[in-house]
Design an enzyme around this catalytic site. Structure first.
Site, short mmCIF file in Angstrom:
data_model
loop_
_atom_site.label_atom_id
_atom_site.label_comp_id
_atom_site.label_asym_id
_atom_site.label_seq_id
_atom_site.Cartn_x
_atom_site.Cartn_y
_atom_site.Cartn_z
N GLY A 43 49.97 69.20 20.05
CA GLY A 43 48.97 68.27 20.58
C GLY A 43 48.35 67.41 19.50
O GLY A 43 47.20 66.99 19.59
N LEU A 44 49.12 67.12 18.44
CA LEU A 44 48.59 66.32 17.33
C LEU A 44 49.24 64.94 17.30
O LEU A 44 49.29 64.29 16.27
CB LEU A 44 48.79 67.08 16.00
CG LEU A 44 48.14 68.47 15.98
CD1 LEU A 44 48.47 69.20 14.68
CD2 LEU A 44 46.62 68.37 16.16
N GLY A 68 54.67 70.15 19.51
CA GLY A 68 53.95 70.71 20.66
C GLY A 68 52.54 71.14 20.34
O GLY A 68 51.92 71.85 21.14
N GLU A 128 37.40 62.97 24.91
CA GLU A 128 38.70 63.37 25.44
C GLU A 128 38.82 62.90 26.89
O GLU A 128 37.86 63.08 27.68
CB GLU A 128 38.81 64.90 25.35
CG GLU A 128 40.11 65.42 24.83
CD GLU A 128 40.47 64.99 23.42
OE1 GLU A 128 41.17 63.96 23.27
OE2 GLU A 128 40.08 65.68 22.47
N SER A 183 52.48 63.79 17.85
CA SER A 183 53.72 63.47 17.15
C SER A 183 54.44 62.32 17.85
O SER A 183 55.13 61.52 17.20
CB SER A 183 54.62 64.69 17.01
OG SER A 183 54.82 65.27 18.28
N SER A 184 54.28 62.19 19.18
CA SER A 184 54.98 61.08 19.84
C SER A 184 54.39 59.73 19.43
O SER A 184 55.12 58.78 19.18
CB SER A 184 55.03 61.26 21.35
OG SER A 184 53.80 61.66 21.85
N THR A 227 38.64 60.02 27.81
CA THR A 227 37.75 58.87 27.98
C THR A 227 38.51 57.56 27.75
O THR A 227 38.08 56.51 28.22
CB THR A 227 36.57 58.95 26.98
OG1 THR A 227 37.10 59.27 25.70
CG2 THR A 227 35.57 60.01 27.40
N ASP A 258 45.79 57.55 20.75
CA ASP A 258 46.63 58.14 19.71
C ASP A 258 47.29 57.08 18.83
O ASP A 258 47.35 57.21 17.61
CB ASP A 258 47.70 59.03 20.37
CG ASP A 258 47.08 60.15 21.21
OD1 ASP A 258 45.86 60.36 21.08
OD2 ASP A 258 47.81 60.78 21.98
C1 GAF Z 1 46.63 62.44 25.15
C2 GAF Z 1 46.78 60.95 25.46
F1 GAF Z 1 47.92 60.47 24.86
C3 GAF Z 1 45.57 60.14 25.00
O1 GAF Z 1 45.70 58.81 25.40
C4 GAF Z 1 44.27 60.75 25.53
O2 GAF Z 1 44.08 60.44 26.90
C5 GAF Z 1 44.24 62.25 25.29
O3 GAF Z 1 45.41 62.91 25.75
C6 GAF Z 1 43.05 62.90 25.95
O4 GAF Z 1 41.88 62.42 25.38
O5 GAF Z 1 46.62 62.66 23.76
#
Ligand code: GAF
Length: 389
Positions: free
Chosen positions: A122-123, A120, A30, A125-126, A32, A170
């Site tokens: 954090g999965l 919202g 995360e 969706s965007s 990273t 993502d």
């Molecule tokens: C969000 C960001 F969109 C990803 O690029 C990533 O940095 C993440 O946060 C954290 O690991 O989802």
């Protein structure tokens, strides 16, 4: 399909095709990605479906969504520029803009969207919205585009058109994942490897806990963390924190905040590689698999502590969900995504999911918080065409 009804009712005709792009969870790594490090996400079964149809006349997009009440949004393709479109429509419009900037001739199109990803949570969706748009527009026009390039284009839409300074994780997860696998992505070389990921084979399963919390300032805190990492790299004289391989080197930073940020990044990179090694050995035999998953669980929990204490992006509902899940017997748990709201991923024994759900719900109830929502998370396939029309 509900999206086809939406398409027909808003645009008055049949769609030419439907495309699906999944959201993602992240097993490890995360914050990273923008440090050129490693990530290990996987695609979810849930995501965004786009019904698309060609639109003749002046080159434009007409956009609507089942999740966004109100009239369809219309944008002229030749007028697109950062800052010109706001709200949810900036994501699909930004993809059309980034495709154009990459040299693709984007056709005029109707696009209707529907989602089964909780908003919202954090999965991603965007990213799913961007990737569904990218596939729909390129395939509608018969433009052959490589998926790695589409991931970069979708990220550019988010960074330069929407204005969110995210990394590439993502979009890569949505476009490159494979069922039954996690995606090991080296965010420096952009090389990716499919890593077999089958928790059920070891008698365990994944549980996503949507904490229903979204805190103010999450976007500005994300940008601040990114700037701190860049500052730490400059002070250490390296191009990015990926170049730190020995955690002892963070002690060369005199600022305690920057030291903590860098320590999170270097240890999370190491945890990605450790989990990859464990998954690879788990795929070799049932007994190796039984040994590997408890170790993966411990690494998940270590990552949570690092995100909470060193990177300081966790939030009270996530910490409570992790503590309650562990106390109820989970093998490990951690917050996922950018932080300050969203979901927790727990690794639980197959017969232990009910106890974990009950313990987390009870802990939230005791604090008077909105009840969490639980979703199953199965490593799934990447974005694809799902119907002719
Ligand atoms: C969000 C960001 F969109 C990803 O690029 C990533 O940095 C993440 O946060 C954290 O690991 O989802």
């Amino acid at each position: 399909m509900r999206v086809l009804e939406l398409f027909g009712s808003r645009f008055g005709g049949p769609a030419d095709g439907t495309w699906f792009a999944p959201g993602r969870a992240n097993l490890m790594g995360e914050h990273t990605d923008y440090n050129e490090g490693y990530v290990l996400p996987f695609a979810l079964g849930q995501g965004i479906v786009a019904a698309a149809g060609r639109l003749s006349g002046p080159r434009r997009l007409r956009l609507c969504s089942a999740q966004e009440p109100g009239a369809a949004v219309e944008v002229l393709l030749d007028d697109l520029a950062p800052g010109r479109v706001s709200g949810w429509a900036a994501y699909p419009a930004g993809v059309a803009w980034a495709l154009g900037a990459a040299g693709y001739h984007v056709p005029g199109a109707f696009l209707a969207f529907d989602s089964d990803l909780p908003a919202g949570a954090g999965l991603s969706s965007s990213a799913a919205l961007e990737c569904a748009t990218a596939l729909a527009l390129t395939e509608l026009a018969g433009l052959g585009a490589d998926r790695r390039e589409l991931a970069a284009i979708a990220r550019r839409a988010e960074n330069d058109f929407v204005g969110a300074p995210t990394g590439i994780m993502d979009q890569s997860a949505s476009l490159l994942s494979r069922r039954g696998h996690a995606l090991l992505l080296d965010c420096r070389s952009l090389e990716s490897t499919q890593v077999p990921f089958d928790p059920a084979a070891s008698g365990s399963r994944l549980l996503l806990i949507d904490t229903k919390a979204k805190h103010e300032h999450s976007a500005s805190e994300y940008g601040r963390r990114r700037a701190e990492c860049e500052q730490a790299a400059v002070l250490l004289g390296i191009p990015s924190l990926r170049y730190l391989t020995d955690v002892a080197d963070v002690d060369r930073l005199s600022d305690p905040v920057l030291r903590r940020r860098a320590r999170h990044v270097v240890t999370d990179d190491q945890r990605v590689l450790a989990v990859t090694g464990l998954l690879t050995s788990a795929s070799a035999s049932a007994s190796a698999s039984a040994d590997a998953y408890p170790q993966i669980g411990r690494l998940l929990t270590q990552a949570h502590l690092s995100l909470r204490d060193d990177f300081e992006v966790s939030w009270p509902e996530a910490d409570t969900a992790v503590d309650a899940a562990l106390a109820a017997g989970a093998l490990g748990a951690r917050m996922i995504g950018g932080g300050f709201g969203g979901s927790v991923l727990a690794l639980v024994r197959s017969d232990g999911a009910d106890a974990v759900r009950a313990a987390v719900a009870e802990a939230f109830g005791r604090r008077g918080w909105t009840p969490p929502e639980f979703l199953s998370a199965a490593p799934s396939d990447s974005a694809r065409r799902v119907g002719l029309g």
